[in-house]
Scaffold this active site. Structure first.
Site, PDB file in Angstrom:
ATOM      1  N   SER B  55       0.858  -1.185   0.000  1.00 18.13           N
ATOM      2  CA  SER B  55       0.000   0.000   0.000  1.00 18.13           C
ATOM      3  C   SER B  55       0.895   1.236   0.000  1.00 18.13           C
ATOM      4  O   SER B  55       2.101   1.139   0.153  1.00 18.13           O
ATOM      5  CB  SER B  55      -0.905   0.000   1.226  1.00 18.13           C
ATOM      6  OG  SER B  55      -1.808  -1.089   1.161  1.00 18.13           O
ATOM      7  N   GLY B  56       0.261   2.401  -0.179  1.00 17.70           N
ATOM      8  CA  GLY B  56       1.020   3.642  -0.180  1.00 17.70           C
ATOM      9  C   GLY B  56       1.283   4.173  -1.575  1.00 17.70           C
ATOM     10  O   GLY B  56       1.917   5.208  -1.741  1.00 17.70           O
ATOM     11  N   HIS B  57       0.822   3.422  -2.608  1.00 13.87           N
ATOM     12  CA  HIS B  57       1.034   3.832  -4.001  1.00 13.87           C
ATOM     13  C   HIS B  57      -0.267   4.268  -4.673  1.00 13.87           C
ATOM     14  O   HIS B  57      -0.323   4.379  -5.892  1.00 13.87           O
ATOM     15  CB  HIS B  57       1.627   2.678  -4.803  1.00 13.87           C
ATOM     16  CG  HIS B  57       2.878   2.131  -4.203  1.00 13.87           C
ATOM     17  ND1 HIS B  57       3.966   2.933  -3.960  1.00 13.87           N
ATOM     18  CD2 HIS B  57       3.214   0.889  -3.781  1.00 13.87           C
ATOM     19  CE1 HIS B  57       4.928   2.176  -3.407  1.00 13.87           C
ATOM     20  NE2 HIS B  57       4.492   0.955  -3.274  1.00 13.87           N
ATOM     21  N   HIS B 219       9.411   3.592  -3.139  1.00 14.09           N
ATOM     22  CA  HIS B 219       9.413   3.384  -1.692  1.00 14.09           C
ATOM     23  C   HIS B 219      10.513   4.220  -1.062  1.00 14.09           C
ATOM     24  O   HIS B 219      10.980   3.930   0.024  1.00 14.09           O
ATOM     25  CB  HIS B 219       9.664   1.917  -1.356  1.00 14.09           C
ATOM     26  CG  HIS B 219       8.826   0.984  -2.148  1.00 14.09           C
ATOM     27  ND1 HIS B 219       9.228   0.487  -3.354  1.00 14.09           N
ATOM     28  CD2 HIS B 219       7.590   0.487  -1.917  1.00 14.09           C
ATOM     29  CE1 HIS B 219       8.285  -0.295  -3.836  1.00 14.09           C
ATOM     30  NE2 HIS B 219       7.283  -0.305  -2.992  1.00 14.09           N
TER      31      HIS B 219
END
Lengths: 221, 331
Positions: B55-57, B219
């Site tokens: 996650s985080g994208h 990242h």
């Protein structure tokens, strides 16, 4: 030297607590050249092992380790989940239905776990991974045990070797994982996986005699 | 850390819940596997196409689930590949008689999770195939590393494969198509600032006020070099040069050009960047036939952007232009 299910459970429990207690430290180490998820992944996976501790299958050492592996793979993401899951599964396969293992079987179990990590990670000693601490540590453990050394002494020796080996990852260039993108810039940093293995060996060695004492008193009551 | 979050450990689950609630007719959330899936999947007449990644994208990849793109996405925690069980569970839920296609960005953790999952579900008789995406030119593809990373260019693989899957293409044909798109797609990104994972609570790396990281990963992994901050034109020219030279893209090529924001770059800056990149390509005799400007694959709250080029052919243009219905929309 033999290992009972209680001994194996003690080692796994100690590893789990090490992972949970050092979430911040392992995350910081990973953030230097990786993406900082290592501490979080390890902590969440082993936290799940501790949360389900009483429900783990205790009919055999193999069953116990497979239960731990399943829990880890159910919660631990990133590179760590498949690596630790594979290692625990392979160890469990060697242990099989036994509830007590001879020295040679314990060593075979550890080498099977290492072989699983090699295959799953397509990596080996020298790539700046946890194998750089784990392989020398198990070699040291094996040397002590095959020379008739007591488990406590063998673990202490393995802990020292693991710590030295983890420290020796500093000048290495990472060849696997996200740290590998850093190339030469990974030089000078401690590999987080190797550091975690070293810390686990240290914690197991530090509390082993207490565990044996407790087991003995339980055996006598 | 100043973020719109509650408990960092609930960050992903709460984001996924919101995604499903915002798309009640088309998406379903399965908390057990961090899974966002199409409500009508699996379908007997199409291969199920799934993604994992960390996650985080966002919008990659849960907000690319929908008609004409993904059938499901089961991300792990922030910047962390999904646990093997998520992939196994997702594969079983989306198992189609035509098979299941894994689209995997080339990272160690994702590769291992999908490889283990494939071994497990194949033993149970499910047919799976994998396309690995590795469009990032910042990382050298050498035998000493795990190779180039999968970054914003994965959008084009998802879009083309998703469109073909909608037309009932076979699993084998989708693998060929996915590999073909990946082979003509190249990306390079740069960071103006670091990013802050909620669970960490502090920036992932330090980047000075007058520094930038060229070739940064999504990242925050290091890129090619840390350099003094340049002007927008200097930055875009360097990214375009690196991407064009890698394939290489040549005079007369027809391309899709994507300027992707990394999470904290204003839309205005992305269009400014697009304008410069477009002109640079035209000056090289490269024809920009399709344009993409916005956030496709982010890195939480990182400021910066990436440039992606895809060399087009007639078949690929049709797949890219085919209709799709996903969570990302402004209408």
């Amino acid at each position: 030297m033999t290992a009972t299910l209680g001994d194996v459970a003690f080692v796994i429990g100690s590893m789990a607590r090490t992972a949970v207690d050092n979430e911040g430290l392992f995350g910081e180490l990973d953030a230097v050249v990786g993406d900082g998820d290592f501490g979080y992944s390890m902590a969440r996976g082993f936290e799940a092992v501790l949360a389900g501790w009483s429900e783990l299958d205790r009919a055999s050492i193999g069953g116990f380790l497979k239960g731990v592996a399943t829990t880890v793979m159910g919660r631990m993401g990133g590179t760590s989940g498949p690596i630790w899951g594979t290692a625990l599964l392979r160890a469990g396969t060697v242990a099989g239905n036994e509830s007590e293992l001879e020295c040679a079987e314990v060593l075979a179990m550890l080498w099977a776990a290492i072989e699983g990590i090699r295959q799953r990670g397509k990596s080996d000693v020298g790539d700046k991974t946890l194998l750089d601490a784990l392989v020398p540590a198990v070699n040291a453990l094996e040397g002590e045990l095959l020379n008739g050394g007591a488990a406590a002494d063998a673990l202490s020796r393995a802990a020292v070797v693991a710590s030295e080996a983890a420290e020796a990852t500093r000048p290495m260039v990472a060849k696997r994982g996200r740290a590998s993108y850093a190339g030469d810039r990974s030089v000078g940093t401690l590999d987080p996986g190797a550091a975690a293995v070293a810390r686990m060996f240290q914690d197991i060695a530090a509390s082993w005699s207490e565990h044996v004492g407790r087991s003995d008193s339980e055996a006598h009551t | 850390m100043k973020k719109l979050i509650n408990d960092p450990q609930d960050f992903v689950a709460e984001m996924l819940k919101g995604t499903a609630l915002a798309n009640p007719g088309s998406l379903r959330y399965v908390p057990e596997f961090n899974l966002i899936m199409r409500v009508d999947a699996p379908r007997e007449d199409k291969v199920s196409v799934i993604q994992g990644s960390g996650s985080g994208h966002e919008p990659a990849h849960v907000m690319f689930v929908g008609r004409g793109m993904l059938d499901g996405a089961c991300p792990g925690d922030v910047f962390s590949a999904p646990p093997v069980d998520y992939v196994v569970g997702t594969t079983k839920m989306l198992n189609s008689p035509m098979g299941v296609l894994y689209l995997v960005n080339n990272y160690t953790g994702d590769g291992m999770a999908f490889e283990m999952a494939a071994e497990i579900v194949e033993a149970e008789g499910i047919r799976v195939a994998t396309v690995v995406i590795d469009d990032d030119v910042a990382v050298k593809d050498s035998t000493y590393t795990i190779g180039r990373r999968g970054v914003a260019g994965n959008f084009f693989v998802i879009k083309a494969v998703g469109a073909a899957a909608e037309l009932s293409a076979s699993l084998d044909d989708l693998v060929l198509l996915g590999n073909r798109v990946n082979s003509v797609t190249r990306t390079m990104g740069m960071a103006l600032t670091s990013c802050t994972p909620p669970a960490k609570g502090s920036p992932l790396f330090e980047l000075g006020q007058s520094e930038m990281e060229m070739g940064v990963g999504i990242h925050g992994e290091p890129g090619r070099s840390r350099e003094p901050l340049g002007s927008a034109n200097e930055i875009i020219d360097a990214l375009v040069e690196a991407v064009v030279a890698d394939l290489p893209y040549r005079r007369g090529d027809q391309v899709a050009l994507m300027i992707n924001g990394l999470g904290a770059t204003p839309v205005s800056e992305l269009y400014l960047a697009y304008g410069r990149a477009h002109e640079q390509l035209v000056a090289r005799g490269i024809d920009v036939a399709r344009s993409y400007v916005g956030e496709y694959c982010t890195s939480l709250d990182m400021a910066g952007c990436s440039v992606t080029l895809v060399r087009l052919d007639d078949g690929l243009v049709d797949y890219l232009a085919a209709p799709a219905d996903v969570a990302v929309r402004i209408f």
